[in-house]
Design a protein around this motif. Sequence first.
Motif, mmCIF file in Angstrom:
data_model
loop_
_atom_site.group_PDB
_atom_site.id
_atom_site.type_symbol
_atom_site.label_atom_id
_atom_site.label_comp_id
_atom_site.label_asym_id
_atom_site.label_seq_id
_atom_site.Cartn_x
_atom_site.Cartn_y
_atom_site.Cartn_z
ATOM 1 N N TRP A 1 0.887 -1.178 0.000
ATOM 2 C CA TRP A 1 0.000 0.000 0.000
ATOM 3 C C TRP A 1 0.917 1.218 0.000
ATOM 4 C CZ3 TRP A 1 -4.590 0.407 3.994
ATOM 5 C CH2 TRP A 1 -5.607 1.144 3.422
ATOM 6 N N VAL A 2 1.508 1.477 -1.141
ATOM 7 C CA VAL A 2 2.645 2.402 -1.223
ATOM 8 C C VAL A 2 2.251 3.849 -0.902
ATOM 9 C CG1 VAL A 2 4.445 3.292 -2.759
ATOM 10 C CG2 VAL A 2 3.726 0.910 -2.917
ATOM 11 N N GLY A 3 3.034 4.447 -0.007
ATOM 12 C CA GLY A 3 2.911 5.885 0.260
ATOM 13 C C GLY A 3 1.656 6.300 1.008
ATOM 14 N N ASN A 4 0.979 5.360 1.660
ATOM 15 C CA ASN A 4 -0.224 5.740 2.394
ATOM 16 C C ASN A 4 0.150 6.161 3.815
ATOM 17 O OD1 ASN A 4 -2.678 6.046 3.637
ATOM 18 N ND2 ASN A 4 -3.602 4.294 2.614
ATOM 19 N N SER A 5 0.147 7.469 4.041
ATOM 20 C CA SER A 5 0.579 7.984 5.343
ATOM 21 C C SER A 5 -0.445 7.726 6.440
ATOM 22 C CB SER A 5 0.854 9.485 5.227
ATOM 23 O OG SER A 5 -0.307 10.136 4.754
ATOM 24 N N ARG A 6 -1.585 7.158 6.070
ATOM 25 C CA ARG A 6 -2.623 6.923 7.077
ATOM 26 C C ARG A 6 -2.602 5.495 7.628
ATOM 27 N NH1 ARG A 6 -8.358 8.905 5.615
ATOM 28 N NH2 ARG A 6 -8.523 8.752 7.881
ATOM 29 N N ILE A 7 -1.601 4.710 7.207
ATOM 30 C CA ILE A 7 -1.548 3.318 7.667
ATOM 31 C C ILE A 7 -1.509 3.254 9.200
ATOM 32 C CG2 ILE A 7 -0.050 1.266 7.767
ATOM 33 C CD1 ILE A 7 0.646 1.736 4.855
ATOM 34 N N SER A 8 -0.749 4.187 9.802
ATOM 35 C CA SER A 8 -0.593 4.131 11.266
ATOM 36 C C SER A 8 -1.918 4.365 11.990
ATOM 37 C CB SER A 8 0.431 5.161 11.722
ATOM 38 O OG SER A 8 -0.006 6.450 11.404
ATOM 39 N N GLU A 9 -2.854 5.051 11.312
ATOM 40 C CA GLU A 9 -4.156 5.292 11.945
ATOM 41 C C GLU A 9 -4.904 3.981 12.196
ATOM 42 O OE1 GLU A 9 -6.657 8.321 10.168
ATOM 43 O OE2 GLU A 9 -4.887 9.421 9.518
ATOM 44 N N LEU A 10 -4.647 3.001 11.331
ATOM 45 C CA LEU A 10 -5.299 1.696 11.505
ATOM 46 C C LEU A 10 -4.902 1.097 12.854
ATOM 47 C CD1 LEU A 10 -4.722 0.209 7.932
ATOM 48 C CD2 LEU A 10 -6.911 0.905 8.897
ATOM 49 N N ALA A 11 -3.595 1.137 13.142
ATOM 50 C CA ALA A 11 -3.103 0.585 14.407
ATOM 51 C C ALA A 11 -3.594 1.434 15.580
ATOM 52 C CB ALA A 11 -1.580 0.540 14.395
ATOM 53 N N ASP A 12 -3.550 2.771 15.413
ATOM 54 C CA ASP A 12 -3.957 3.660 16.510
ATOM 55 C C ASP A 12 -5.405 3.425 16.928
ATOM 56 O OD1 ASP A 12 -1.479 4.781 16.545
ATOM 57 O OD2 ASP A 12 -2.009 6.546 15.372
ATOM 58 N N SER A 13 -6.271 3.200 15.930
ATOM 59 C CA SER A 13 -7.692 3.025 16.260
ATOM 60 C C SER A 13 -7.908 1.772 17.098
ATOM 61 C CB SER A 13 -8.538 2.981 14.988
ATOM 62 O OG SER A 13 -8.206 1.847 14.216
ATOM 63 N N VAL A 14 -7.210 0.690 16.741
ATOM 64 C CA VAL A 14 -7.364 -0.562 17.497
ATOM 65 C C VAL A 14 -6.741 -0.421 18.889
ATOM 66 C CG1 VAL A 14 -6.826 -3.028 17.515
ATOM 67 C CG2 VAL A 14 -7.387 -1.902 15.368
ATOM 68 N N SER B 1 -8.258 7.745 1.562
ATOM 69 C CA SER B 1 -9.473 8.216 2.221
ATOM 70 C C SER B 1 -10.233 7.051 2.841
ATOM 71 C CB SER B 1 -10.391 8.927 1.229
ATOM 72 O OG SER B 1 -9.740 10.030 0.666
ATOM 73 N N MET B 2 -10.182 5.915 2.157
ATOM 74 C CA MET B 2 -10.994 4.779 2.604
ATOM 75 C C MET B 2 -10.489 4.138 3.899
ATOM 76 S SD MET B 2 -11.774 3.328 -1.184
ATOM 77 C CE MET B 2 -12.910 2.016 -0.852
ATOM 78 N N VAL B 3 -9.312 4.559 4.356
ATOM 79 C CA VAL B 3 -8.837 4.120 5.681
ATOM 80 C C VAL B 3 -9.868 4.518 6.743
ATOM 81 C CG1 VAL B 3 -7.069 4.585 7.448
ATOM 82 C CG2 VAL B 3 -6.381 4.143 5.097
ATOM 83 N N SER B 4 -10.528 5.653 6.498
ATOM 84 C CA SER B 4 -11.530 6.150 7.458
ATOM 85 C C SER B 4 -12.674 5.162 7.652
ATOM 86 C CB SER B 4 -12.113 7.483 6.980
ATOM 87 O OG SER B 4 -11.105 8.441 6.896
ATOM 88 N N ILE B 5 -12.941 4.330 6.649
ATOM 89 C CA ILE B 5 -14.067 3.395 6.755
ATOM 90 C C ILE B 5 -13.789 2.362 7.859
ATOM 91 C CG2 ILE B 5 -15.440 1.672 5.501
ATOM 92 C CD1 ILE B 5 -14.802 3.230 2.936
ATOM 93 N N ILE B 6 -12.519 2.113 8.137
ATOM 94 C CA ILE B 6 -12.163 1.210 9.243
ATOM 95 C C ILE B 6 -11.936 2.020 10.520
ATOM 96 C CG2 ILE B 6 -10.479 -0.487 10.079
ATOM 97 C CD1 ILE B 6 -9.892 -1.089 7.090
ATOM 98 N N VAL B 7 -11.121 3.063 10.395
ATOM 99 C CA VAL B 7 -10.704 3.827 11.570
ATOM 100 C C VAL B 7 -11.904 4.507 12.261
ATOM 101 C CG1 VAL B 7 -9.359 5.834 12.316
ATOM 102 C CG2 VAL B 7 -8.371 4.196 10.730
ATOM 103 N N CYS C 1 -19.222 5.851 6.166
ATOM 104 C CA CYS C 1 -19.295 5.855 7.638
ATOM 105 C C CYS C 1 -20.711 6.173 8.112
ATOM 106 C CB CYS C 1 -18.287 6.840 8.231
ATOM 107 S SG CYS C 1 -16.602 6.254 8.057
ATOM 108 N N LEU C 2 -21.389 7.069 7.398
ATOM 109 C CA LEU C 2 -22.783 7.379 7.752
ATOM 110 C C LEU C 2 -23.627 6.097 7.679
ATOM 111 C CD1 LEU C 2 -25.071 9.487 8.294
ATOM 112 C CD2 LEU C 2 -25.305 9.690 5.818
ATOM 113 N N LEU C 3 -23.437 5.343 6.602
ATOM 114 C CA LEU C 3 -24.214 4.105 6.430
ATOM 115 C C LEU C 3 -23.858 3.083 7.513
ATOM 116 C CD1 LEU C 3 -24.092 3.785 2.527
ATOM 117 C CD2 LEU C 3 -25.988 4.588 3.952
ATOM 118 N N ILE C 4 -22.570 3.008 7.879
ATOM 119 C CA ILE C 4 -22.145 2.072 8.937
ATOM 120 C C ILE C 4 -22.784 2.473 10.276
ATOM 121 C CG2 ILE C 4 -20.150 1.335 10.325
ATOM 122 C CD1 ILE C 4 -18.498 1.475 7.702
ATOM 123 N N PHE C 5 -22.752 3.773 10.576
ATOM 124 C CA PHE C 5 -23.333 4.242 11.846
ATOM 125 C C PHE C 5 -24.835 3.922 11.900
ATOM 126 C CE2 PHE C 5 -19.984 7.844 12.502
ATOM 127 C CZ PHE C 5 -19.029 6.871 12.740
#
Lengths: 249, 272
Positions: A162-175, B29-35, B129-133
């Motif tokens: 998942w190249v260059g995705n700076s939001r990867i760490s958010e996945l771990a943070d949320s859990v 952006s779709m990371v938000s769907i999990i986070v 996320c709205l649909l998930i909520f």
Amino acid sequence: MYSALQSAAAYRMNFIVSSLITLVGNILFPLVTLLIYRAGTSFPGWGLYEVLLIQSVFTMSSGLSSLIFGGVLWTTMSHVREGSFEVILLKPLNPLFFIIATTFSIDSVGLFLGGVSLFIFAAMHVGAIPVLFWLQFAGMFIAGTAVLAGLSLMMAAISFKWVGNSRISELADSVLHIGKYPLPIFPKAVQAAATMIIPVGMVGFLPASALLSRVHASDYAAILPCFLFLAAGVWIYWHMIRLYEGVGG
Amino acid sequence: MNSLKQKWLICRTVADVTYKEWSAYRSHSMVSIIVGPVYFMVQYFIWTAVYGDHSSLGGIELPQMIRYFGATALIGYLTMDFADWNLSMLVRTGKFLTFHLRPIHHRSFALFQKIGHRSLGFLFEFLPCLLIFIFIFGVDMRPASFPWTILSVLLAFLMNFYVNYTIGLTSFWLVQSGGIRNAFMLVSGIFSGALIPLDFFPHWLQMIQFFLPFQYLAYLPAMVFTGHYSLGGLELSSEQAVGIQAVAMLVTLGFNEFVRRLAMKQFTAVGA
């Protein structure tokens, strides 16, 4: 580590500001807990200082992990994005060891010290803690740090694909957010997942429970998944290195 | 009239190009769907446990609190902004100079970019996320008043942009504004009400919030969504709350313009 210290000394104002912000951030994080208890309510069965103890252990563990493994994700991500990871592969060293050794994140010292300060404050308010409980705590604290290390490695491994995705760490943070609060407030399924599958409960909750003599014999079984989790992180990272396709160096 | 039409065309074009540019990275952006849902789930269980036998805390009932956290998460997807980071990068690399050569004000350009970027966020973050909520967590996500909520979110969108742009402008003096950015994000995380409603803060701290930008970014629009705004002992109707938010936004815009003019006097460049 020595070069990280030298680098921090060269940009000492940046280092001081970063460390202070991290420190203040950790003072503000338990503010939510303080406000909840100030409103006259509580996490059922848990006193204010007991919850603060969980959160301080979590912060200490995060700080320690961040010092050692914090730079692995960003360095790996950067090399993969730029196509320069083969430069590391050409070095006569274990690449994972090389990255860990060269990315000692001295900025995270504020996080660790903030956690230690809060831990001392909370521990002073929960009564005397016998030596045996301290030993249990030490074992579980190491296991919790292993979980964080495993998570860092898994996130870094994801960055190979998942190249260059700076939001990867958010996945771990949320859990990891689950590990900041008493696990009994969550449903049984979440508790089971947080101790056996992604053992984030070991990062803050279980070590603090060990100090408070609130662990059951079955809780010790959660130590094994922590080290398996770290082993899985190392294995996945190596597996992704094998899949790496560079573009030059 | 022609001038307005031309500005609309520029806005649409910049927003469209930004949308297409970021569409290439839509999985970011779709990371938000999990986070987003994971954070929401944690908040749900925290507050369910904390309420226990209490019917109301800080004047807020549990269902309203759950709706509040759902709203703050969703509003965050609509108003998210990094104009400060972008402007700082342009100043640091010297690329800001090229904007002096363009027939468009950089602040307008950045705002239009944000419109395009958040349009993508609307599709790939807000809607899923709205649909998930609604369908997975069973939360009632119908706003108390559609028009006032939309207006409030729009004002929060602009407020967030102008505040961040002002932070970015400090790069004209500091070159690297990362420290100020981090500090602001840290304070904003607490005082915008994203972690805990501001009703839980001490009374004096609640009063101060009227004079700081933080509550206008998340707390106020989320409370307008729930239909019950109160802060510092003041209970305001949605109309009054949005009115105060509009004034705060205009003050922020004025302050931004003042800092921008100072910053332009500070700007030097050595080539494009």
